[in-house]
Design a protein around this motif. Structure first.
Motif, short mmCIF file in Angstrom:
data_model
loop_
_atom_site.label_atom_id
_atom_site.label_comp_id
_atom_site.label_asym_id
_atom_site.label_seq_id
_atom_site.Cartn_x
_atom_site.Cartn_y
_atom_site.Cartn_z
N ALA A 25 16.58 7.68 -11.94
CA ALA A 25 17.62 6.75 -12.19
C ALA A 25 19.01 7.25 -13.00
O ALA A 25 19.87 7.06 -12.83
N LEU A 26 18.42 8.15 -13.89
CA LEU A 26 19.44 8.71 -14.90
C LEU A 26 20.38 9.81 -13.80
O LEU A 26 21.56 9.57 -14.15
N GLY A 27 19.41 10.37 -12.89
CA GLY A 27 20.40 11.32 -12.14
C GLY A 27 21.59 10.47 -11.47
O GLY A 27 22.59 10.91 -11.34
N HIS A 28 21.03 9.35 -10.74
CA HIS A 28 21.90 8.34 -9.97
C HIS A 28 23.16 7.88 -10.97
O HIS A 28 24.31 7.97 -10.63
N LEU A 29 22.55 7.72 -12.28
CA LEU A 29 23.54 7.19 -13.23
C LEU A 29 24.61 8.08 -13.43
O LEU A 29 26.07 7.73 -13.38
N VAL A 30 24.43 9.36 -13.86
CA VAL A 30 25.30 10.34 -14.23
C VAL A 30 26.31 10.65 -12.88
O VAL A 30 27.45 10.73 -13.09
N ALA A 31 25.46 10.87 -11.73
CA ALA A 31 26.17 11.12 -10.48
C ALA A 31 27.46 9.84 -10.44
O ALA A 31 28.29 10.27 -9.73
N ALA A 32 26.88 8.64 -10.67
CA ALA A 32 27.90 7.46 -10.36
C ALA A 32 29.12 7.66 -11.47
O ALA A 32 30.13 7.05 -10.92
N MET A 33 28.79 7.80 -12.65
CA MET A 33 30.05 7.75 -13.74
C MET A 33 30.90 8.99 -13.57
O MET A 33 32.11 8.71 -13.87
N ARG A 34 30.40 10.22 -13.08
CA ARG A 34 31.26 11.44 -13.11
C ARG A 34 32.54 11.31 -12.54
O ARG A 34 33.58 11.69 -13.16
#
Length: 340
Positions: A25-34
């Motif tokens: 989930a963290l990987g998806h989160l950072v990718a969505a925020m960037r």
């Protein structure tokens, strides 16, 4: 709302010791925020020099675009979701020993700091941003209406999103080890909570049940919430519709741990749910599933946790800031007899 939704999934996974799921989930989160933080999305955020703030490109080009973002409408609402997501990303990354590709970079953090400074600068010597943009320290609440002039003065609709913004600011400061920033954010959060309960939460029959002294008179005090508070009036309405679930639900979302401080005490929550629940039996237009999910979550706050859990099993869709996991987690962590 969508990045904060993923952040909730990461935290829930962490809470049940599912570290692999939290890491995913963290990987998806950072990718969505960037893309938002790097300015590579379709509507980049840019610095506006006349008033000193971060605005969307579309908002600067058209006053009504992006909820009036280019005219400084709702900045704490919208940027608060990003800041909350950033705080979660920092926290989860440390807990799961995340790889560098799943961590916020220095550039990401600098961009998040700019979004935070837009609505909680905290520095009188900052030449780029105000100390606080939306907060009215006399009232205790925030005004969301930016540079738009209204005959009835300034206004704010969603107290819950204002609370979420200052909650996110507090968590972000804590995650970064910023004691001064955390103290400021906590003060902003505490006053927003108190003002929401004072001016937006209406006690039935003019008080009682542990509520504050009545400030609204009949017939308005038959309602349990104010939909939009203005400088000179209070409306039982929203800017986007008059359905009862809109008026109440916009004062609840998003559901996060701080929500239990806002939607209290139980006597008020039970009365508020009862009024909003009229939407469930309305034949036309039928309540949308996203709003029904929020009502079910509020039912758990109002002391009917078991019924809320049963109702949640029939949900087929969720608000764009909510998920099935967050709905079930919220209900499961409420006391079964909260109002007893």
């Amino acid at each position: 709302k969508e990045v904060a939704r993923v952040a909730r999934l990461a935290l829930i996974a962490l809470s049940v010791d599912e570290h692999d799921a939290a890491s995913d989930a963290l990987g998806h989160l950072v990718a969505a925020m960037r893309p938002w933080l790097a300015g590579t999305n379709a509507d980049p955020l840019v610095y506006e020099t006349a008033w000193g703030g971060v605005c969307s490109t579309a908002g600067l080009e058209a006053g009504g675009a992006d909820f009036g973002n280019g005219r400084y409408n709702d900045h704490h609402f919208h940027y608060g979701y990003h800041v909350y997501a950033g705080a979660v990303a920092l926290h989860v990354a440390e807990r799961v020993a995340a790889s560098p590709d799943k961590r916020l970079s220095d550039a990401d953090l600098a961009a998040l700091r700019a979004l935070l400074r837009d609505f909680v600068g905290g520095d009188v010597h900052d030449g780029y941003f105000p100390v606080v943009r939306h907060k009215d320290f006399f009232l205790g609440a925030s005004w969301a209406s930016g540079l738009f002039a209204f005959a009835d003065g300034r206004n704010q609709e969603s107290t819950s999103e204002a609370v979420n913004a200052y909650y996110g600011a507090y968590l972000f400061a804590m995650a970064r080890g910023d004691a001064r920033g955390a103290s400021l954010a906590r003060a902003l959060l505490a006053t927003e909570l108190q003002a929401a309960q004072r001016y937006w939460h209406v006690w039935p029959h003019g008080g009682g049940g542990g509520g504050p002294p009545a400030i609204y008179t009949p017939p308005f005090d038959a309602n349990t919430v104010v939909g939009v508070l203005w400088g000179t009036k209070a409306d039982y309405a929203t800017f986007f519709g008059a359905e009862v679930e809109y008026i109440h639900g916009i004062q609840w979302l998003p559901f996060t741990p701080v929500t239990e401080l806002l939607l209290a005490p139980c006597a008020w929550a039970a009365a508020d749910y009862a009024q909003a629940a009229m939407a469930l039996s309305r034949p036309s237009p039928p309540i949308q599933e996203g709003w029904r999910g929020l009502l079910i979550m509020m039912r758990a706050v109002a002391g009917d946790q078991r019924a809320a859990w049963a109702d949640a099993a029939s949900l087929t869709a969720y608000d764009d800031g909510n998920t099935k996991s967050n709905t079930l987690w919220w209900i499961a962590t409420r006391a079964a007899d909260a109002c007893a």
